[in-house]
Design a protein around this motif. Structure first.
Motif, short mmCIF file in Angstrom:
data_model
loop_
_atom_site.label_atom_id
_atom_site.label_comp_id
_atom_site.label_asym_id
_atom_site.label_seq_id
_atom_site.Cartn_x
_atom_site.Cartn_y
_atom_site.Cartn_z
N ILE A 153 0.83 -1.21 0.00
CA ILE A 153 0.00 0.00 0.00
C ILE A 153 0.86 1.26 0.00
CG2 ILE A 153 -0.21 -0.21 2.53
CD1 ILE A 153 -2.90 1.30 2.30
N ALA A 154 0.45 2.22 -0.81
CA ALA A 154 1.05 3.56 -0.83
C ALA A 154 -0.08 4.57 -0.72
CB ALA A 154 1.85 3.79 -2.12
N THR A 155 0.18 5.67 -0.02
CA THR A 155 -0.86 6.69 0.16
C THR A 155 -0.27 8.08 -0.09
OG1 THR A 155 -0.42 7.03 2.53
CG2 THR A 155 -1.97 5.29 1.94
N VAL A 156 -1.14 8.99 -0.47
CA VAL A 156 -0.78 10.40 -0.59
C VAL A 156 -1.92 11.21 0.01
CG1 VAL A 156 -0.14 12.29 -2.11
CG2 VAL A 156 0.51 9.96 -2.71
N GLY A 157 -1.57 12.20 0.82
CA GLY A 157 -2.61 13.04 1.43
C GLY A 157 -2.11 13.63 2.72
N CYS A 158 -3.05 13.89 3.61
CA CYS A 158 -2.72 14.51 4.89
C CYS A 158 -3.77 14.09 5.91
CB CYS A 158 -2.70 16.03 4.74
SG CYS A 158 -2.27 16.92 6.25
N GLU A 176 -14.70 -1.46 1.14
CA GLU A 176 -15.34 -0.88 2.32
C GLU A 176 -14.29 -0.31 3.28
OE1 GLU A 176 -18.58 -0.35 2.77
OE2 GLU A 176 -18.73 -1.09 0.70
N GLY A 177 -13.13 -0.96 3.33
CA GLY A 177 -12.07 -0.47 4.20
C GLY A 177 -11.52 0.87 3.74
N ILE A 178 -11.31 1.02 2.44
CA ILE A 178 -10.82 2.29 1.90
C ILE A 178 -11.84 3.39 2.15
CG2 ILE A 178 -10.27 3.54 -0.23
CD1 ILE A 178 -9.05 0.87 -1.25
N LYS A 179 -13.10 3.10 1.90
CA LYS A 179 -14.15 4.09 2.14
C LYS A 179 -14.18 4.50 3.61
CE LYS A 179 -18.16 3.10 0.36
NZ LYS A 179 -19.32 2.26 -0.06
N PHE A 180 -14.05 3.51 4.50
CA PHE A 180 -14.04 3.81 5.94
C PHE A 180 -12.85 4.70 6.30
CE2 PHE A 180 -12.45 2.58 10.21
CZ PHE A 180 -13.51 3.07 10.96
N ALA A 181 -11.68 4.38 5.76
CA ALA A 181 -10.49 5.17 6.05
C ALA A 181 -10.66 6.60 5.56
CB ALA A 181 -9.26 4.53 5.39
N GLN A 182 -11.17 6.77 4.36
CA GLN A 182 -11.34 8.12 3.80
C GLN A 182 -12.38 8.92 4.58
OE1 GLN A 182 -12.18 7.16 -0.34
NE2 GLN A 182 -10.08 7.63 -0.91
N GLU A 183 -13.41 8.26 5.07
CA GLU A 183 -14.45 8.96 5.83
C GLU A 183 -14.00 9.27 7.25
OE1 GLU A 183 -17.55 6.13 5.55
OE2 GLU A 183 -18.01 6.57 3.43
N THR A 184 -13.04 8.50 7.78
CA THR A 184 -12.63 8.64 9.17
C THR A 184 -11.58 9.72 9.37
OG1 THR A 184 -13.13 6.30 9.57
CG2 THR A 184 -11.71 7.40 11.17
N ILE A 185 -10.72 9.88 8.37
CA ILE A 185 -9.64 10.85 8.54
C ILE A 185 -10.15 12.28 8.34
CG2 ILE A 185 -7.96 9.17 7.70
CD1 ILE A 185 -7.74 11.24 5.25
N ASP A 186 -9.44 13.21 8.95
CA ASP A 186 -9.66 14.64 8.73
C ASP A 186 -8.54 15.13 7.84
OD1 ASP A 186 -10.26 17.31 8.82
OD2 ASP A 186 -9.58 17.63 10.87
N GLY A 187 -8.83 15.32 6.56
CA GLY A 187 -7.81 15.71 5.59
C GLY A 187 -8.12 15.15 4.24
N SER A 188 -7.16 14.48 3.63
CA SER A 188 -7.39 13.85 2.33
C SER A 188 -6.61 12.55 2.26
CB SER A 188 -6.98 14.78 1.18
OG SER A 188 -5.57 14.93 1.14
N LEU A 189 -7.07 11.64 1.40
CA LEU A 189 -6.44 10.33 1.32
C LEU A 189 -6.66 9.73 -0.06
CD1 LEU A 189 -4.93 7.98 2.72
CD2 LEU A 189 -7.17 7.10 3.42
N THR A 190 -5.57 9.56 -0.81
CA THR A 190 -5.57 8.86 -2.09
C THR A 190 -4.70 7.63 -1.92
OG1 THR A 190 -5.90 10.91 -3.33
CG2 THR A 190 -4.99 9.05 -4.53
N VAL A 191 -5.16 6.48 -2.43
CA VAL A 191 -4.57 5.19 -2.08
C VAL A 191 -4.27 4.36 -3.33
CG1 VAL A 191 -4.92 3.05 -0.78
CG2 VAL A 191 -5.91 5.18 0.08
N LEU A 192 -3.15 3.63 -3.29
CA LEU A 192 -2.84 2.62 -4.30
C LEU A 192 -2.41 1.35 -3.57
CD1 LEU A 192 -2.50 1.81 -7.26
CD2 LEU A 192 -0.15 2.65 -7.15
#
Length: 473
Positions: free
Chosen positions: A94-99, A143-159
């Motif tokens: 997994i790699a991520t970009v965001g804050c 569902e896990g990616i959606k949960f992660a994106q909804e849970t964080i305060d910021g931004s999250l792009t995932v590969l």
């Protein structure tokens, strides 16, 4: 910030991903990594620091050992990645970009539920590890990616790359960064910068929408989560971050910058504020096309009174010591004295954040004999530190020169009038310009307006993030 590149094919894609990641080097400054899925040996991974050595130099020696028909890689401005994670959802890279603005809160919350984290040397938790933990709270990756994106305060792009070599790409819920898919005769690629796969022989295939999640194999891609209507793509992609050859939401970076410079000159001429100068220049490198647009519209000649020497100093942030970074930034600027001595110059830069290096540039030009140095910023005054992509990351908003001047001019009362200070046409805006000119040594200063910048981008302004300038989330 950062960026990633991945590919899945019927042939070995190690070299494609090597060059594809390298083409994202302008997006990150600290670390880079590659993971290749070997049909016989599982995942092969390598992570290197790129603070003092370019990506290609650091990873060339690893290529002989990397073989696989699926691979991902990333440039990171923060944590070591990609990570390889073993979980109840299987083993995946997994790699991520965001804050992640609420990282500590999430660590405390899930530590209390028995989740353990590996702290880095700084004591902080790797944000990609935190993201993987959030993904693993659900029963499948989507569902896990959606949960992660909804849970964080910021931004999250995932590969993600799974054990069978399938890639899973997810654009941030608000689409703050681009994710694009390319295709060639043997398979597919995924990237931030569209030119990166174009140079490798891939053709444009699909641009993900906000919150869209896709799976990618050698045989095609499948949409696993449909895109959302709402979007806030970062305007700085066009103004500064993006590479000139790239296109986001149908708008090319370089042509936007030409338009942007032309709009600034057009508005200044209409207001009777176009200065009488001998030439127009862009601050290398991203300021150059803004400057070309300004020069073409104003009728003033475009010249390069100084150039950047980059063969041995490709990055001004290499040394850890700030004074040495400033010294190297100064050493990289090599003057063309014949275009400076006795001349009235107008410089266009992509932005003015803290102003530290720009002051060095102005002093250097006066030292080379310039009579006048007028400054233009290709975007409005930055009033807020970015909390989504860390473009203007700082310990305080008051490190930003525009915000600092507001406090110096009017104290906390000035916070009520940030919109006025950001507008060149208002009395407060003019006061701020004069104060910055006095500190920085500019003969005159003007900022692009928010309306002008959005006109240059040319897509629905409701789809563009303007938080750094107006605080609009």
């Amino acid at each position: 910030m950062g960026g990633f590149f991945g590919a899945a094919s019927h042939r070995d894609v190690t070299i494609d991903v090597f060059f594809g990641v390298d083409y994202h080097s302008h997006l990150g400054t600290k670390r880079a990594g590659m993971v290749v899925k070997d049909d016989e040996g599982g995942f092969q991974r390598q992570i290197h620091s790129i603070e003092n050595t370019p990506f290609r130099t650091r990873f060339e020696k690893d290529l002989a050992d990397f073989h696989g028909k699926s691979a991902i890689g990333c440039i990171s401005d923060s944590d070591p990645q990609p990570l390889i994670v073993r979980s109840r959802l299987g083993t995946f890279a997994i790699a991520t970009v965001g804050c992640i603005g609420n990282a500590e809160e999430l660590v405390d919350r899930f530590s209390g539920e028995g989740v353990q984290f590996m702290a880095m040397g700084s004591g902080a938790v790797n944000s990609t590890e935190l993201t993987a933990m959030l993904i693993n709270q659900k029963d499948n990756l989507v569902e896990g990616i959606k949960f992660a994106q909804e849970t964080i305060d910021g931004s999250l792009t995932v590969l993600i790359m799974t054990e069978d070599g399938t890639l899973v790409a997810a654009r941030d819920r608000m689409g703050r960064l681009p994710v694009l898919i390319g295709r060639d005769d043997d398979g597919y690629s995924v990237a931030f910068e569209s030119f990166s796969y174009g140079k490798l022989g891939y053709r444009d295939e699909h641009e993900l929408g906000s919150g869209e999640i896709v799976s990618i194999t050698a045989d095609g891609y499948e949409i696993l989560e449909q895109p959302r209507d709402e979007m806030r793509i970062c305007a700085f992609l066009w103004v500064y971050y993006g590479y000139p050859n790239s296109t986001y939401e149908g708008v090319n970076v370089e042509t936007m910058r030409y338009r942007n410079g032309a709009i600034m000159a057009r508005e200044e001429a209409a207001a009777g504020r176009l200065p009488d100068v001998d030439s127009v220049a862009g601050v290398p490198d991203s300021g150059l096309p803004h400057g070309i647009g300004y020069a073409n519209q104003s009728g003033k000649p475009f010249e390069r009174p100084f150039v950047k020497y980059t063969p041995t100093w490709p990055r001004s942030f290499m040394p850890a010591n700030q004074s040495m970074r400033n010294r190297i930034a100064h050493m990289k600027q090599v003057p063309v004295h014949e275009l400076i001595d006795g001349k009235r110059l107008l410089l266009v830069d992509d932005s003015i954040v803290r102003g530290t290096q720009l002051r060095e540039t102005v002093d250097f030009l006066y030292g080379a004999g310039a009579d006048e140095v007028h400054m233009r910023s290709a975007c409005p005054p930055i009033m807020y530190g970015c909390k989504y992509l860390s473009f203007s990351r700082s310990n305080s908003d008051y490190e930003l020169i525009a915000r600092r001047k507001v406090i110096e001019l009017e104290g906390e009362e000035g916070e009520k009038y940030l919109d006025e200070y950001a507008d060149n046409r208002t009395e407060r805006g003019q006061c701020m310009l004069r104060a910055i000119c006095e500190e920085m040594g500019f003969s005159s200063l003007s900022y692009q307006t928010l309306d002008g910048m959005l006109e240059a981008i040319g897509i629905d302004r409701e789809k563009i993030c303007t938080y750094c300038w107006d605080g609009r989330e």
